[in-house]
Design a protein around this motif. Structure first.
Motif, PDB file in Angstrom:
ATOM      1  N   MET A  34      39.560  47.793  42.610  1.00  0.00           N
ATOM      2  CA  MET A  34      38.989  46.467  42.838  1.00  0.00           C
ATOM      3  C   MET A  34      37.508  46.554  43.210  1.00  0.00           C
ATOM      4  O   MET A  34      36.727  45.666  42.886  1.00  0.00           O
ATOM      5  CB  MET A  34      39.778  45.728  43.920  1.00  0.00           C
ATOM      6  CG  MET A  34      41.194  45.385  43.475  1.00  0.00           C
ATOM      7  SD  MET A  34      42.005  44.186  44.539  1.00  0.00           S
ATOM      8  CE  MET A  34      41.123  42.693  44.127  1.00  0.00           C
ATOM      9  N   GLN A  35      37.137  47.644  43.877  1.00  0.00           N
ATOM     10  CA  GLN A  35      35.719  47.808  44.213  1.00  0.00           C
ATOM     11  C   GLN A  35      34.867  48.045  42.970  1.00  0.00           C
ATOM     12  O   GLN A  35      33.707  47.655  42.930  1.00  0.00           O
ATOM     13  CB  GLN A  35      35.550  48.966  45.196  1.00  0.00           C
ATOM     14  CG  GLN A  35      35.711  48.520  46.653  1.00  0.00           C
ATOM     15  CD  GLN A  35      34.908  49.388  47.581  1.00  0.00           C
ATOM     16  OE1 GLN A  35      35.211  50.564  47.717  1.00  0.00           O
ATOM     17  NE2 GLN A  35      33.887  48.823  48.191  1.00  0.00           N
ATOM     18  N   GLU A  36      35.466  48.689  41.989  1.00  0.00           N
ATOM     19  CA  GLU A  36      34.745  48.879  40.723  1.00  0.00           C
ATOM     20  C   GLU A  36      34.483  47.544  40.045  1.00  0.00           C
ATOM     21  O   GLU A  36      33.448  47.339  39.411  1.00  0.00           O
ATOM     22  CB  GLU A  36      35.553  49.793  39.798  1.00  0.00           C
ATOM     23  CG  GLU A  36      35.580  51.249  40.252  1.00  0.00           C
ATOM     24  CD  GLU A  36      36.537  52.095  39.423  1.00  0.00           C
ATOM     25  OE1 GLU A  36      37.100  51.556  38.444  1.00  0.00           O
ATOM     26  OE2 GLU A  36      36.726  53.281  39.754  1.00  0.00           O
ATOM     27  N   GLU A  37      35.444  46.602  40.195  1.00  0.00           N
ATOM     28  CA  GLU A  37      35.296  45.277  39.597  1.00  0.00           C
ATOM     29  C   GLU A  37      34.363  44.385  40.407  1.00  0.00           C
ATOM     30  O   GLU A  37      33.666  43.537  39.848  1.00  0.00           O
ATOM     31  CB  GLU A  37      36.672  44.608  39.477  1.00  0.00           C
ATOM     32  CG  GLU A  37      37.631  45.350  38.555  1.00  0.00           C
ATOM     33  CD  GLU A  37      39.055  44.817  38.650  1.00  0.00           C
ATOM     34  OE1 GLU A  37      39.250  43.745  39.278  1.00  0.00           O
ATOM     35  OE2 GLU A  37      39.983  45.472  38.117  1.00  0.00           O
ATOM     36  N   THR A  38      34.369  44.553  41.741  1.00  0.00           N
ATOM     37  CA  THR A  38      33.511  43.730  42.621  1.00  0.00           C
ATOM     38  C   THR A  38      32.721  44.653  43.554  1.00  0.00           C
ATOM     39  O   THR A  38      33.030  44.777  44.738  1.00  0.00           O
ATOM     40  CB  THR A  38      34.364  42.752  43.456  1.00  0.00           C
ATOM     41  OG1 THR A  38      35.396  43.497  44.132  1.00  0.00           O
ATOM     42  CG2 THR A  38      34.993  41.686  42.595  1.00  0.00           C
TER      43      THR A  38
END
Length: 564
Positions: A34-38
């Motif tokens: 999710m950190q890669e996405e946001t």
């Protein structure tokens, strides 16, 4: 920390949480994805947002790693510290709140103390240095809501995001869509999360003509809490039914389901029950925290003498041990504690339960299901062919089950089960009334334990008072029992005066004299008299001992035992 950037990597935080067994590998992988996405959302914010770890555990980890103090709930201000200098919106979005300001510095509580942008913004806005401490996300949110006077509760904020009119039961497609919308999902998650935070064992969601009631059972007592508006009832109940894989179109018949969920970093198994009422479906959710169950006799409330007697009974190679008490009296937890003690490589243990509440490693557990013919009696017939050493039966509901348990005990098995009676001696008469022959009972029954759960006084606020003369007389030998404690109520116990529960125990050991009385068909009072002469304490007497020890209150013992 004052204005200076802190060098603490995401890996440091993750490693700390994993070493302390607060963060699972699967949750860490999900956070990284999710950190890669946001990428603009910090690691700490993502931990808080996903609920992979409780905000308290996050605060404690950051406190240890950064050597920063953690703010307690009662340390937050009740009025704005920097009135006008910083907007409440900024504080809300940054999950931070000023605690105090002095001539040259501002003390700032932050859920994410690594967010240097927030520290810089407060420093520029005030012209002062910033001293950072750590607060939990929920405490900071609550404090901002309280001092702003403008912000509504978190539930109100969610409700305001969607305009829901009363939905007819016929509008099934609309209901499915609404139950899958983000605000309704967040609303249900909030109800469950608050219950978990307060240590509730059950959530009751009850629709009435003019309102929707949400109540939590905390330490055995129902308490009404903040509820969504009535028009959300159908959507909320449908959302819960979707989560439990129940039929949302069926609203005329009761349904049962199950949800496995991770709340605030802890694994919960939720049992869902729905029943139709006059104004819609009523839902009860039982929360079983897989990580909080304590399988230790002393922690459950067994005094040393009772603990030793019970362990001795469990070490017998065969026979029957019964636990008795009403629903919700802790019988199952006591049984699981006994099984965990017996669970050794040289023993085969099989259980048949309805439902299986906790899964125990190394024990074969069978879920009874009457709808397909897998009753306790039918399961037991198969179990005895599985060469077990120990058999646990969830409940003796009928003569057929009782007779198979007795036969199993006669043929060299140790059998554990439960009954619904008011005290230990009543179990003996109940079994004979069911049709179990007296000579079989005397040959197999080793012990009967009756128990109830009483609330434990909150250590933070319990108050000492003089012991009534009548109680001193009843305790007899304990002449030093001059004072006892009464509940007061504080933030730590949600103003109830109690925090947690413990068992009060009555243990009947079936001795030769008791066996003789059973063969004579003596009544419960005669059995009780003989047992007390041999050293049995009633639940009331055990409760008084716990009052003398400052564990619980006299009014709580009277409430549970109805003794005077």
């Amino acid at each position: 920390m004052s204005n200076t950037a802190v060098t603490l990597s995401n890996e440091d935080i993750a490693d700390y949480l994993q070493r302390s067994e607060k963060l699972r590998d699967s949750d860490l992988s999900r956070i990284k994805r999710m950190q890669e996405e946001t990428p603009d959302v910090s690691f700490v914010s993502m931990l808080n947002r996903l609920g992979a770890v409780s905000d308290k555990d996050i605060a404690e980890a950051l406190g240890d790693l950064l050597a920063l103090p953690i703010v307690e709930r009662d340390q937050y201000p009740t009025e704005a510290v920097l009135d006008g200098a910083i907007s409440f919106r900024f504080l809300k979005e940054s999950s931070s709140i000023p605690l105090d300001q002095q001539e040259d510095k501002v003390v700032l509580a932050m859920a994410d103390p690594l967010d240097q942008h927030v520290v810089d913004a407060v420093r520029i806005a005030t012209g002062k240095t910033v001293e950072v401490c750590i607060g939990t996300l929920s405490d900071i949110d609550e404090a901002i809501n309280q001092i702003s006077g403008l912000d509504s509760s978190k539930m109100d904020q969610i409700v305001d995001q969607v305009n829901v009119d009363e939905i007819s039961d016929d509008e099934l497609d609309h209901l499915k869509d609404l139950a899958s919308e983000a605000p309704v999902i967040r609303l249900v998650n909030l109800i469950i999360q608050r219950a978990a935070e307060q240590g509730a064992s059950d959530i009751h969601i009850e629709p009435f003509e003019g309102n929707l009631k949400v109540r939590y059972r905390i330490d055995g007592v129902l308490q009404e809490v903040e509820s969504p508006p009535r028009q959300f009832a159908a959507a909320i109940i449908s959302r819960i039914k979707i989560m439990a894989k129940l039929n949302i179109a069926e609203r005329r018949l009761p349904q049962d389901g199950r949800i496995r969920n991770r709340i605030q970093g802890r694994e919960y198994d939720m049992r869902i029950s729905t029943v139709p009422t006059m104004h819609g479906e009523s839902v009860v959710m039982r929360l079983l925290n897989q990580e909080s169950v304590v399988l230790d006799f002393k922690a459950l409330g067994f005094q040393q003498a009772d603990h030793e007697k019970f362990v001795h009974a469990l070490k017998q190679p065969h026979g029957m041990i019964l636990l008795t008490g009403p629903t919700g009296s802790g019988k199952t937890t006591t049984l699981y504690t006994a099984l965990s003690l017996l669970n050794e490589p040289h023993r085969k243990i099989i259980t048949v339960e309805d439902p299986v509440e906790y899964q125990l490693e190394g024990i074969n557990q069978i879920q009874a299901k009457a709808s397909i013919g897998l009753t306790f009696a039918n399961a037991l017939r198969s179990i005895v062919r599985q060469d077990p050493d120990v058999i646990m039966v969830g409940e003796m509901r009928d003569l057929e089950t009782a007779e198979i348990c007795v036969q199993s005990a006669l043929t060299g098995h140790l059998v554990l089960s439960t009954l619904h009676t008011n005290d230990s001696v009543s179990s003996v008469t109940r079994l004979m009334e069911m049709g179990v022959e007296d000579y079989l009972l005397t040959s197999t029954l080793n012990a009967v334990i009756a128990q109830r759960l009483v609330r434990v006084l909150c250590d933070e606020c319990k108050t000492k008072t003089e012991t009534p003369l009548k109680v001193k007389e009843e305790l007899g030998s304990n002449a030093s029992f001059d004072y006892m404690y009464v509940p007061e109520g504080c933030e730590a116990c949600h103003h109830t005066g109690y925090n947690g529960r413990i068992s009060i125990i009555e243990m009947l050991l079936v001795t030769d004299e008791i066996r003789k009385l059973i063969l004579e068909h003596a009544d419960a009072s005669a059995l009780a008299g003989a047992a007390m002469q041999q050293g049995m304490r009633t639940m009331y007497q055990d409760g008084l001992q716990k009052v003398a020890q400052g564990i619980t209150s006299l009014e709580e013992i009277l409430r549970v035992t109805q003794d005077s």
